[in-house]
Design a protein around this motif. Sequence first.
Motif, PDB file in Angstrom:
ATOM      1  N   LYS A  80       0.842  -1.205   0.000  1.00  0.00           N
ATOM      2  CA  LYS A  80       0.000   0.000   0.000  1.00  0.00           C
ATOM      3  C   LYS A  80       0.876   1.253   0.000  1.00  0.00           C
ATOM      4  CE  LYS A  80      -1.612   1.629   3.807  1.00  0.00           C
ATOM      5  NZ  LYS A  80      -2.242   2.161   4.979  1.00  0.00           N
ATOM      6  N   TYR A  81       1.908   1.284   0.838  1.00  0.00           N
ATOM      7  CA  TYR A  81       2.804   2.444   0.886  1.00  0.00           C
ATOM      8  C   TYR A  81       3.569   2.619  -0.426  1.00  0.00           C
ATOM      9  CZ  TYR A  81       1.955   3.105   5.853  1.00  0.00           C
ATOM     10  OH  TYR A  81       1.374   3.343   7.063  1.00  0.00           O
ATOM     11  N   LYS A  82       3.959   1.493  -1.033  1.00  0.00           N
ATOM     12  CA  LYS A  82       4.667   1.577  -2.317  1.00  0.00           C
ATOM     13  C   LYS A  82       3.759   2.147  -3.401  1.00  0.00           C
ATOM     14  CE  LYS A  82       8.000  -2.114  -1.524  1.00  0.00           C
ATOM     15  NZ  LYS A  82       8.410  -3.477  -1.871  1.00  0.00           N
ATOM     16  N   LYS A  83       2.510   1.682  -3.447  1.00  0.00           N
ATOM     17  CA  LYS A  83       1.556   2.196  -4.447  1.00  0.00           C
ATOM     18  C   LYS A  83       1.263   3.677  -4.200  1.00  0.00           C
ATOM     19  CE  LYS A  83       0.695  -1.406  -6.975  1.00  0.00           C
ATOM     20  NZ  LYS A  83       1.133  -1.474  -8.357  1.00  0.00           N
ATOM     21  N   PHE A  84       1.183   4.057  -2.931  1.00  0.00           N
ATOM     22  CA  PHE A  84       0.941   5.456  -2.598  1.00  0.00           C
ATOM     23  C   PHE A  84       2.097   6.329  -3.095  1.00  0.00           C
ATOM     24  CE2 PHE A  84       1.274   9.115   0.290  1.00  0.00           C
ATOM     25  CZ  PHE A  84       0.043   9.701   0.038  1.00  0.00           C
ATOM     26  N   ALA A  85       3.327   5.869  -2.840  1.00  0.00           N
ATOM     27  CA  ALA A  85       4.505   6.626  -3.274  1.00  0.00           C
ATOM     28  C   ALA A  85       4.542   6.724  -4.802  1.00  0.00           C
ATOM     29  CB  ALA A  85       5.775   5.963  -2.755  1.00  0.00           C
ATOM     30  N   LEU A  86       4.181   5.640  -5.477  1.00  0.00           N
ATOM     31  CA  LEU A  86       4.146   5.648  -6.940  1.00  0.00           C
ATOM     32  C   LEU A  86       3.115   6.652  -7.441  1.00  0.00           C
ATOM     33  CD1 LEU A  86       5.059   4.382  -9.642  1.00  0.00           C
ATOM     34  CD2 LEU A  86       3.208   2.720  -9.347  1.00  0.00           C
ATOM     35  N   TRP A  87       1.931   6.633  -6.834  1.00  0.00           N
ATOM     36  CA  TRP A  87       0.876   7.569  -7.247  1.00  0.00           C
ATOM     37  C   TRP A  87       1.306   9.016  -7.006  1.00  0.00           C
ATOM     38  CZ3 TRP A  87      -2.137  10.626  -3.783  1.00  0.00           C
ATOM     39  CH2 TRP A  87      -3.048  11.452  -4.444  1.00  0.00           C
ATOM     40  N   ARG A  88       1.985   9.271  -5.877  1.00  0.00           N
ATOM     41  CA  ARG A  88       2.448  10.630  -5.580  1.00  0.00           C
ATOM     42  C   ARG A  88       3.441  11.126  -6.629  1.00  0.00           C
ATOM     43  NH1 ARG A  88       1.319  13.337  -0.475  1.00  0.00           N
ATOM     44  NH2 ARG A  88       2.972  14.635  -1.273  1.00  0.00           N
ATOM     45  N   ARG A  89       4.265  10.190  -7.143  1.00  0.00           N
ATOM     46  CA  ARG A  89       5.239  10.565  -8.170  1.00  0.00           C
ATOM     47  C   ARG A  89       4.592  10.797  -9.518  1.00  0.00           C
ATOM     48  NH1 ARG A  89       8.334   6.414  -6.327  1.00  0.00           N
ATOM     49  NH2 ARG A  89       7.898   5.190  -8.180  1.00  0.00           N
ATOM     50  N   THR A  90       3.666   9.889  -9.904  1.00  0.00           N
ATOM     51  CA  THR A  90       3.130   9.922 -11.272  1.00  0.00           C
ATOM     52  C   THR A  90       1.840  10.722 -11.407  1.00  0.00           C
ATOM     53  OG1 THR A  90       1.825   7.910 -10.960  1.00  0.00           O
ATOM     54  CG2 THR A  90       4.106   7.642 -11.734  1.00  0.00           C
ATOM     55  N   TYR A  92      -3.622   2.059  -5.758  1.00  0.00           N
ATOM     56  CA  TYR A  92      -3.372   2.394  -4.347  1.00  0.00           C
ATOM     57  C   TYR A  92      -4.655   2.274  -3.534  1.00  0.00           C
ATOM     58  CZ  TYR A  92      -3.464   5.490  -0.340  1.00  0.00           C
ATOM     59  OH  TYR A  92      -3.693   6.009   0.905  1.00  0.00           O
ATOM     60  N   LYS A  93      -5.752   2.837  -4.073  1.00  0.00           N
ATOM     61  CA  LYS A  93      -7.032   2.829  -3.365  1.00  0.00           C
ATOM     62  C   LYS A  93      -7.513   1.396  -3.114  1.00  0.00           C
ATOM     63  CE  LYS A  93     -11.328   4.554  -4.649  1.00  0.00           C
ATOM     64  NZ  LYS A  93     -12.186   5.505  -5.337  1.00  0.00           N
ATOM     65  N   LEU A  94      -7.331   0.536  -4.101  1.00  0.00           N
ATOM     66  CA  LEU A  94      -7.716  -0.862  -3.964  1.00  0.00           C
ATOM     67  C   LEU A  94      -6.929  -1.535  -2.837  1.00  0.00           C
ATOM     68  CD1 LEU A  94      -9.411  -3.173  -5.319  1.00  0.00           C
ATOM     69  CD2 LEU A  94      -7.326  -3.725  -6.574  1.00  0.00           C
ATOM     70  N   LEU A  95      -5.608  -1.317  -2.827  1.00  0.00           N
ATOM     71  CA  LEU A  95      -4.782  -1.904  -1.760  1.00  0.00           C
ATOM     72  C   LEU A  95      -5.104  -1.295  -0.403  1.00  0.00           C
ATOM     73  CD1 LEU A  95      -1.250  -2.415  -3.307  1.00  0.00           C
ATOM     74  CD2 LEU A  95      -2.713  -4.132  -2.298  1.00  0.00           C
ATOM     75  N   ARG A  96      -5.355   0.017  -0.373  1.00  0.00           N
ATOM     76  CA  ARG A  96      -5.701   0.683   0.885  1.00  0.00           C
ATOM     77  C   ARG A  96      -6.972   0.083   1.473  1.00  0.00           C
ATOM     78  NH1 ARG A  96      -8.072   6.343   0.079  1.00  0.00           N
ATOM     79  NH2 ARG A  96      -9.791   4.964  -0.437  1.00  0.00           N
ATOM     80  N   ASN A  97      -7.996  -0.090   0.635  1.00  0.00           N
ATOM     81  CA  ASN A  97      -9.259  -0.643   1.120  1.00  0.00           C
ATOM     82  C   ASN A  97      -9.100  -2.095   1.555  1.00  0.00           C
ATOM     83  OD1 ASN A  97     -10.429   1.820   0.611  1.00  0.00           O
ATOM     84  ND2 ASN A  97     -11.293   1.209  -1.357  1.00  0.00           N
ATOM     85  N   LYS A  98      -8.330  -2.841   0.787  1.00  0.00           N
ATOM     86  CA  LYS A  98      -8.082  -4.242   1.131  1.00  0.00           C
ATOM     87  C   LYS A  98      -7.350  -4.328   2.481  1.00  0.00           C
ATOM     88  CE  LYS A  98      -6.576  -8.339  -1.375  1.00  0.00           C
ATOM     89  NZ  LYS A  98      -5.880  -8.824  -2.567  1.00  0.00           N
ATOM     90  N   PHE A  99      -6.339  -3.471   2.658  1.00  0.00           N
ATOM     91  CA  PHE A  99      -5.595  -3.426   3.916  1.00  0.00           C
ATOM     92  C   PHE A  99      -6.518  -3.047   5.073  1.00  0.00           C
ATOM     93  CE2 PHE A  99      -3.580  -0.715   7.100  1.00  0.00           C
ATOM     94  CZ  PHE A  99      -2.667  -1.611   7.649  1.00  0.00           C
ATOM     95  N   ASN A 100      -7.294  -1.976   4.905  1.00  0.00           N
ATOM     96  CA  ASN A 100      -8.172  -1.515   5.981  1.00  0.00           C
ATOM     97  C   ASN A 100      -9.206  -2.570   6.361  1.00  0.00           C
ATOM     98  OD1 ASN A 100      -6.855   0.927   6.232  1.00  0.00           O
ATOM     99  ND2 ASN A 100      -8.253   2.018   4.884  1.00  0.00           N
ATOM    100  N   ASN A 101      -9.779  -3.243   5.359  1.00  0.00           N
ATOM    101  CA  ASN A 101     -10.775  -4.287   5.643  1.00  0.00           C
ATOM    102  C   ASN A 101     -10.161  -5.448   6.420  1.00  0.00           C
ATOM    103  OD1 ASN A 101     -12.887  -2.907   4.424  1.00  0.00           O
ATOM    104  ND2 ASN A 101     -12.516  -3.845   2.425  1.00  0.00           N
ATOM    105  N   LEU A 102      -8.987  -5.918   5.966  1.00  0.00           N
ATOM    106  CA  LEU A 102      -8.335  -7.034   6.658  1.00  0.00           C
ATOM    107  C   LEU A 102      -7.888  -6.609   8.049  1.00  0.00           C
ATOM    108  CD1 LEU A 102      -7.318  -9.937   6.610  1.00  0.00           C
ATOM    109  CD2 LEU A 102      -5.195  -9.105   5.577  1.00  0.00           C
ATOM    110  N   ASN A 103      -7.342  -5.398   8.174  1.00  0.00           N
ATOM    111  CA  ASN A 103      -6.901  -4.903   9.478  1.00  0.00           C
ATOM    112  C   ASN A 103      -8.068  -4.826  10.463  1.00  0.00           C
ATOM    113  OD1 ASN A 103      -4.935  -3.800  11.307  1.00  0.00           O
ATOM    114  ND2 ASN A 103      -5.830  -1.786  10.921  1.00  0.00           N
ATOM    115  N   ASN A 104      -9.187  -4.278  10.008  1.00  0.00           N
ATOM    116  CA  ASN A 104     -10.366  -4.182  10.884  1.00  0.00           C
ATOM    117  C   ASN A 104     -10.888  -5.553  11.282  1.00  0.00           C
ATOM    118  OD1 ASN A 104     -10.301  -1.399  10.900  1.00  0.00           O
ATOM    119  ND2 ASN A 104     -11.689  -1.204   9.159  1.00  0.00           N
ATOM    120  N   LYS A 105     -10.907  -6.473  10.333  1.00  0.00           N
ATOM    121  CA  LYS A 105     -11.384  -7.826  10.610  1.00  0.00           C
ATOM    122  C   LYS A 105     -10.488  -8.518  11.647  1.00  0.00           C
ATOM    123  CE  LYS A 105     -11.901 -12.272   8.291  1.00  0.00           C
ATOM    124  NZ  LYS A 105     -11.628 -12.971   7.035  1.00  0.00           N
TER     125      LYS A 105
END
Length: 156
Positions: free
Chosen positions: A90-100, A109-122
Motif C-alpha cells: 500500500k505504501y509503495k503504491k501510494f509513493a508511486l501515485w504521488r510521483r506519477t 493504491y485505493k484498492l490496496l488501501r481498502n483491502k488493507f483496511n478491511n483485513l486490518n479491521n477484521k
Amino acid sequence: KMVKKDNEWIEYRNFTDFNKGAFLNEIENIIWNDFYLEDDINKQFEIFENQIVEILNKYAPMKRKLVIPNKNMMRDDWATDELNELKTNKYKKFALWRRTKSDNDYKAYKLLRNKFNNLNNKLKNNFVKNKYLSARDSKSRWKIINKINPIPMGNI
C-alpha cells in the motif's frame, strides 16, 4: 509477533565535513617508532589502532544519537504476515501515485488501501473479541478496552 523496541542510543561517525586529502596526509605523516620497537603483536595492533582512531576522530568525530523506533513500523498484536505485506505494498503504491499522479496508480493504491483496511479491521475485531471474551473480570476487560482505544486523561 515483533516485540516493541525501546529507545536506544547509538554511536556513529559523522563524515559530513570529512576531508579525505587531509586525513590521508596525516596518516602518511604518522611516526611509527613505537610500533616497530614493540615485540608483542597485540601491543603493536593497539598502537596502530590508537594512531588511526586519533586521526579519524579529528576528521570524522563520533556522535551519539537517540533512536526512537517508528511506531508505524511496529506490528500490532493482531497483525499477520499478509497484513504487513499489504501495508508495505500500500505504501509503495501510494509513493508511486504521488510521483506519477496517474489515475491508474491512484486506483491501484485505493484498492490496496481498502483491502488493507478491511483485513486490518477484521483481524483487530477478532483479536479484541477473543481477548475480551477471555478476560475473567471487569478490571482486565477495561485494560483491554483502554489498550485498544486509549482515552487521554485530560479529555475526560
